[in-house]
Design an enzyme around this catalytic site. Structure first.
Site, PDB file in Angstrom:
ATOM      1  N   HIS A   1     -33.011 -26.426  64.421  1.00 19.48           N
ATOM      2  CA  HIS A   1     -31.556 -26.520  64.476  1.00 19.48           C
ATOM      3  C   HIS A   1     -30.888 -25.338  65.152  1.00 19.48           C
ATOM      4  CE1 HIS A   1     -31.900 -23.836  61.048  1.00 19.48           C
ATOM      5  NE2 HIS A   1     -30.628 -23.545  61.202  1.00 19.48           N
TER       6      HIS A   1
HETATM    7  C1  UD1 Z   1     -25.500 -23.230  59.628  1.00 20.29           C
HETATM    8  C2  UD1 Z   1     -25.727 -21.703  59.628  1.00 20.29           C
HETATM    9  C3  UD1 Z   1     -27.198 -21.403  59.859  1.00 20.29           C
HETATM   10  C4  UD1 Z   1     -28.082 -22.144  58.875  1.00 20.29           C
HETATM   11  C5  UD1 Z   1     -27.759 -23.646  58.975  1.00 20.29           C
HETATM   12  C6  UD1 Z   1     -28.601 -24.469  58.037  1.00 20.29           C
HETATM   13  C7  UD1 Z   1     -23.882 -20.353  60.553  1.00 20.29           C
HETATM   14  C8  UD1 Z   1     -23.465 -19.537  61.698  1.00 20.29           C
HETATM   15  N1  UD1 Z   1     -24.999 -21.067  60.712  1.00 20.29           N
HETATM   16  O1  UD1 Z   1     -25.809 -23.702  60.904  1.00 20.29           O
HETATM   17  O2  UD1 Z   1     -27.408 -20.018  59.679  1.00 20.29           O
HETATM   18  O3  UD1 Z   1     -29.433 -21.919  59.189  1.00 20.29           O
HETATM   19  O4  UD1 Z   1     -26.367 -23.805  58.656  1.00 20.29           O
HETATM   20  O5  UD1 Z   1     -28.258 -25.786  58.086  1.00 20.29           O
HETATM   21  O6  UD1 Z   1     -23.222 -20.340  59.547  1.00 20.29           O
HETATM   22  N2  UD1 Z   1     -22.703 -30.936  60.493  1.00 20.29           N
HETATM   23  C9  UD1 Z   1     -22.609 -32.176  59.911  1.00 20.29           C
HETATM   24  N3  UD1 Z   1     -22.551 -32.238  58.548  1.00 20.29           N
HETATM   25  C10 UD1 Z   1     -22.578 -31.146  57.759  1.00 20.29           C
HETATM   26  C11 UD1 Z   1     -22.659 -29.876  58.372  1.00 20.29           C
HETATM   27  C12 UD1 Z   1     -22.729 -29.796  59.741  1.00 20.29           C
HETATM   28  O7  UD1 Z   1     -22.590 -33.188  60.581  1.00 20.29           O
HETATM   29  O8  UD1 Z   1     -22.530 -31.294  56.526  1.00 20.29           O
HETATM   30  C13 UD1 Z   1     -22.804 -30.853  61.964  1.00 20.29           C
HETATM   31  C14 UD1 Z   1     -21.465 -30.698  62.634  1.00 20.29           C
HETATM   32  O9  UD1 Z   1     -21.509 -31.384  63.825  1.00 20.29           O
HETATM   33  C15 UD1 Z   1     -21.398 -29.213  62.912  1.00 20.29           C
HETATM   34  C16 UD1 Z   1     -22.851 -28.883  63.172  1.00 20.29           C
HETATM   35  O10 UD1 Z   1     -23.588 -29.737  62.314  1.00 20.29           O
HETATM   36  O11 UD1 Z   1     -20.568 -28.907  63.982  1.00 20.29           O
HETATM   37  C17 UD1 Z   1     -23.205 -27.462  62.911  1.00 20.29           C
HETATM   38  O12 UD1 Z   1     -22.799 -27.072  61.597  1.00 20.29           O
HETATM   39  P1  UD1 Z   1     -22.448 -25.535  61.279  1.00 20.29           P
HETATM   40  O13 UD1 Z   1     -22.150 -25.332  59.844  1.00 20.29           O
HETATM   41  O14 UD1 Z   1     -21.442 -25.037  62.267  1.00 20.29           O
HETATM   42  O15 UD1 Z   1     -23.771 -24.763  61.654  1.00 20.29           O
HETATM   43  P2  UD1 Z   1     -25.298 -25.113  61.401  1.00 20.29           P
HETATM   44  O16 UD1 Z   1     -25.922 -25.361  62.712  1.00 20.29           O
HETATM   45  O17 UD1 Z   1     -25.455 -26.135  60.333  1.00 20.29           O
END
Ligand code: UD1
Length: 386
Positions: free
Chosen positions: A220
């Protein structure tokens, strides 16, 4: 730690701890701490805040259920967004809550955007911060988590570490040694306390797998999934492994989005599943022949389980998983990954051992220290005062 004395709770007052969790890897770290506070109801009044950074049923709710984490007192509902937007939302919303609830301490875990945002809000209000999983450094400031770690550690009052390298990093950055506490690993507390339950699940059979005859993949990190080229190259190599043994790939929403947007509908030749709950995933890790990952936490979980792990990154902030555990940093070059897979399959696996204090009692040590330092002494000096 002179500043803590003035904020300590009197012996007949409970210590208000505002604990923050936002994203999936936070939940297994906050769980044993919440359980430990619950065991000391006379001394602690925990306030659990979910920032809402992760919000899907499979990324959040199922973890609360699997791990028996109490319902959050408050959900800030910040959701997804750019780093600036997400961080700012948490900062603004949590500030109001801190003013209203007046905690003695804010407890943050890990290195996600919610961690640094809550920290910033607290210190601006002169509320001390306790950081669990402090001091880890990859040396790569292009990783958003590395910036979150450095910023959080630089202003925290209690820095709870999981391995010796963390203390060295913090001392090098000028953190006074009195603030650093080597306590072990709360994520491994959770793993050990849920292993027996996970072992009873039929996850492996349900997915049509044979124990020790499959690999588990997670991806990821932006550095792996945000480039279409890199993603395609990784899928080619891993697709070849999948011809031989099934490669189970529970796909993170961020990665699913990248595959859809960047790979023009190409379906990786892997055993794809939705994100799994904590117990199912633990069950899957336990009997894997190997794990391939770019996650931080999974490097530690595989070390605790003694399962071989190939980390598809150029660095790690958790070097003890390499020096003592079962982890190998193989980078992101497809040929290097293929060679590492071959090596792993042809040579006897490295035994590894569980690092010091990864023993299931890290949360007890942390809560002991907070109780000691935040309980006012009759002479007005708390025990933690220098
Ligand atoms: C975040 C953390 C990362 C951790 C990861 C584990 C930061 C900078 N990054 O990254 O350190 O390893 O979580 O999962 O805080 N999304 C969904 N549903 C959700 C959450 C996210 O669809 O419940 C999708 C959305 O499109 C979102 C993308 O995932 O834009 C990324 O989510 P985000 O929380 O920004 O960062 P992660 O890549 O999950």
């Amino acid at each position: 730690m002179t500043s803590n004395a003035s904020r300590a709770a009197s012996p007949d007052e409970r210590i208000r701890v505002l604990a923050v969790a936002g994203a999936r890897p936070n939940f297994m770290k906050i769980a044993p701490l919440m359980h430990e506070f619950a065991r000391r109801p006379d001394r602690f009044e925990p306030i659990l805040v979910h920032t809402g950074q992760h919000y899907d049923q499979k990324m959040s709710d199922s973890f609360f259920r699997d791990l028996g984490i109490p319902e959050p007192d408050v959900n800030l509902g910040v959701g997804s967004g750019s780093h600036g937007h997400q961080t700012a939302q948490v900062l603004m919303k949590i500030e109001d809550l801190l003013i209203e609830r007046k905690p003695h301490v804010v407890l943050v875990v890990g290195d996600v955007n919610s961690t640094v945002a809550a920290t910033l809000a607290a210190i601006k209000l002169d509320i001390p911060v306790a950081h669990v999983e402090s001091g880890l450094r990859s040396g790569d400031r292009k990783m958003p988590e590395e910036l979150n770690r450095i910023l959080t550690d630089s202003v925290s009052e209690w820095l709870f570490t999981t391995e010796a390298s963390a203390e060295e990093n913090l001392l090098r950055e000028g953190i006074p040694i009195e603030k650093i506490h080597f306590v072990g690993n709360v994520m491994i507390d959770t793993l050990l306390s849920h292993k027996e339950k996970a072992d009873k699940l039929d996850t492996v059979e349900r997915l049509g797998l044979t124990p020790k005859r499959y690999a588990v993949l997670t991806l990821h990190r932006p550095s792996n999934v945000d480039s279409a080229d890199q993603l395609r190259r990784l899928f080619e190599v891993l697709g070849r492994l999948n011809q031989d043994i099934p490669v189970v790939f529970p796909i993170h929403p961020r990665t699913a989005k990248a595959v859809e947007e960047n790979l023009g509908g190409m379906k990786p030749d892997l055993h794809m599943t939705d994100p799994l709950g904590y117990l199912d995933f633990l069950r899957l890790l336990t009997d894997a022949q190997m794990v391939l990952t770019d996650s931080g936490g999974i490097q530690e979980e595989t070390t605790a389980l003694g399962v071989p792990c190939l980390t598809l990154r150029e660095n790690t902030e958790r070097p003890i998983t390499v020096t003592e555990g079962t982890n190998e940093i193989v980078g992101t070059d497809p040929q290097a990954i293929e060679e590492a897979i071959e090596r792993l399959r042809s040579e006897p696996p490295r035994e590894g051992r569980r690092p010091e204090l990864w023993d299931g009692d890290a949360a007890v040590r942390i809560v002991d220290i907070l109780e000691r330092d935040l309980t006012a002494r009759p002479d007005g000096k708390n025990l933690g005062s220098a």
